[in-house]
Design an enzyme around this catalytic site. Structure first.
Site, PDB file in Angstrom:
ATOM      1  N   LYS A  71      49.810 -70.635  19.444  1.00  0.00           N
ATOM      2  CA  LYS A  71      49.409 -71.025  20.776  1.00  0.00           C
ATOM      3  C   LYS A  71      48.038 -71.496  20.762  1.00  0.00           C
ATOM      4  O   LYS A  71      47.049 -71.033  19.892  1.00  0.00           O
ATOM      5  CB  LYS A  71      49.194 -69.761  21.821  1.00  0.00           C
ATOM      6  CG  LYS A  71      50.682 -69.980  22.612  1.00  0.00           C
ATOM      7  CD  LYS A  71      50.219 -68.467  23.593  1.00  0.00           C
ATOM      8  CE  LYS A  71      50.975 -68.849  25.030  1.00  0.00           C
ATOM      9  NZ  LYS A  71      50.638 -67.565  25.903  1.00  0.00           N
TER      10      LYS A  71
ATOM     11  N   LYS B 151      49.739 -66.449  17.391  1.00  0.00           N
ATOM     12  CA  LYS B 151      51.064 -66.731  18.171  1.00  0.00           C
ATOM     13  C   LYS B 151      51.295 -68.160  18.202  1.00  0.00           C
ATOM     14  O   LYS B 151      52.596 -68.623  18.948  1.00  0.00           O
ATOM     15  CB  LYS B 151      50.698 -66.128  19.599  1.00  0.00           C
ATOM     16  CG  LYS B 151      50.573 -64.784  19.744  1.00  0.00           C
ATOM     17  CD  LYS B 151      50.708 -64.192  21.406  1.00  0.00           C
ATOM     18  CE  LYS B 151      49.141 -64.681  22.151  1.00  0.00           C
ATOM     19  NZ  LYS B 151      49.370 -64.283  23.594  1.00  0.00           N
TER      20      LYS B 151
HETATM   21  N1  C2G Z   1      52.974 -65.363  34.697  1.00  0.00           N
HETATM   22  C1  C2G Z   1      53.757 -65.081  35.633  1.00  0.00           C
HETATM   23  N2  C2G Z   1      54.244 -66.106  36.183  1.00  0.00           N
HETATM   24  C2  C2G Z   1      54.055 -67.384  35.607  1.00  0.00           C
HETATM   25  C3  C2G Z   1      53.374 -67.192  34.425  1.00  0.00           C
HETATM   26  C4  C2G Z   1      52.859 -66.267  33.925  1.00  0.00           C
HETATM   27  O1  C2G Z   1      53.756 -63.924  36.253  1.00  0.00           O
HETATM   28  N3  C2G Z   1      54.505 -68.530  36.224  1.00  0.00           N
HETATM   29  C5  C2G Z   1      52.442 -63.910  34.018  1.00  0.00           C
HETATM   30  C6  C2G Z   1      53.062 -63.411  32.507  1.00  0.00           C
HETATM   31  O2  C2G Z   1      54.373 -62.714  32.751  1.00  0.00           O
HETATM   32  C7  C2G Z   1      51.796 -62.493  31.969  1.00  0.00           C
HETATM   33  C8  C2G Z   1      50.647 -63.357  32.687  1.00  0.00           C
HETATM   34  O3  C2G Z   1      50.980 -64.034  33.703  1.00  0.00           O
HETATM   35  O4  C2G Z   1      52.232 -61.301  32.472  1.00  0.00           O
HETATM   36  C9  C2G Z   1      50.011 -64.054  31.792  1.00  0.00           C
HETATM   37  O5  C2G Z   1      50.738 -65.196  31.226  1.00  0.00           O
HETATM   38  P1  C2G Z   1      50.213 -65.837  29.977  1.00  0.00           P
HETATM   39  O6  C2G Z   1      49.027 -66.419  29.895  1.00  0.00           O
HETATM   40  O7  C2G Z   1      51.177 -66.821  29.377  1.00  0.00           O
HETATM   41  O8  C2G Z   1      50.352 -64.788  28.800  1.00  0.00           O
HETATM   42  P2  C2G Z   1      51.122 -64.330  27.669  1.00  0.00           P
HETATM   43  O9  C2G Z   1      51.326 -65.709  26.746  1.00  0.00           O
HETATM   44  O10 C2G Z   1      52.536 -63.633  28.204  1.00  0.00           O
HETATM   45  O11 C2G Z   1      50.524 -63.425  26.707  1.00  0.00           O
HETATM   46  O12 C2G Z   1      50.104 -59.175  24.426  1.00  0.00           O
HETATM   47  C10 C2G Z   1      50.706 -59.989  25.593  1.00  0.00           C
HETATM   48  C11 C2G Z   1      50.347 -61.454  25.589  1.00  0.00           C
HETATM   49  O13 C2G Z   1      48.794 -61.802  25.505  1.00  0.00           O
HETATM   50  C12 C2G Z   1      50.844 -62.073  26.787  1.00  0.00           C
END
Ligand code: C2G
Length: 132
Positions: free
Chosen positions: A46, A44
């Site tokens: 990341k 990704k």
């Molecule tokens: N999240 C949130 N509010 C934020 C940051 C994140 O509600 N301010 C939520 C995201 O929407 C997600 C979860 O926290 O549901 C985890 O966020 P990330 O660690 O950024 O994960 P992401 O990069 O969205 O990876 O297959 C799907 C991916 O693995 C999701």
């Protein structure tokens, strides 16, 4: 017993993550978190601050989390839902309508919760002056 599943990277665990996990757990009785591995994150584009083992240990310390499994590839989700007998997949609103989650509606409920504004791992790094 309603079994809930969510996916994420959860790097530099912050309030937005905790709020998501709390509300996801409140959607049922048991919460599984599929946590992205370093290899999956590389795909990704990341790079995480904490490695998988550390991110997993931090999530396991959160009262709302019952089980942490690895997220290794995009297309493992249907298998996860079937194998873990998941009733509901819950994600933050930034994923709303994403076909990679909408496809799961044939197997379980899919719920999107509003994101917590003003906080993100990227913002934390920027605010600390380490750049994105
Ligand atoms: N999240 C949130 N509010 C934020 C940051 C994140 O509600 N301010 C939520 C995201 O929407 C997600 C979860 O926290 O549901 C985890 O966020 P990330 O660690 O950024 O994960 P992401 O990069 O969205 O990876 O297959 C799907 C991916 O693995 C999701």
């Amino acid at each position: 017993m309603t079994r809930v599943l969510t996916y994420g990277t959860f790097d530099l665990l912050h309030w937005g993550h905790i709020r998501l996990l709390k509300r996801a757990r409140e959607q049922g009785d048991y919460l599984v978190v599929a946590l992205s591995t370093e290899e999956f994150n590389e795909g990704k584009g990341k790079k995480t601050y904490h490695d998988f083992a550390t991110r997993k240990a931090m999530l396991e310390a959160v009262r709302y989390v019952d089980l942490v499994i690895p997220e290794e590839k995009w297309d493992q989700k249907v298998g996860d839902v079937k194998l873990l007998e998941i009733d509901k997949v819950v994600m933050g609103g930034d994923w709303e309508g994403d076909p990679r989650f909408e496809v799961l509606r044939d197997y379980c409920d899919v719920v999107y919760l509003d994101r917590t504004e003003g906080v993100s791992t990227t913002k934390i790094k920027q605010d600390l002056g380490e750049g994105a």
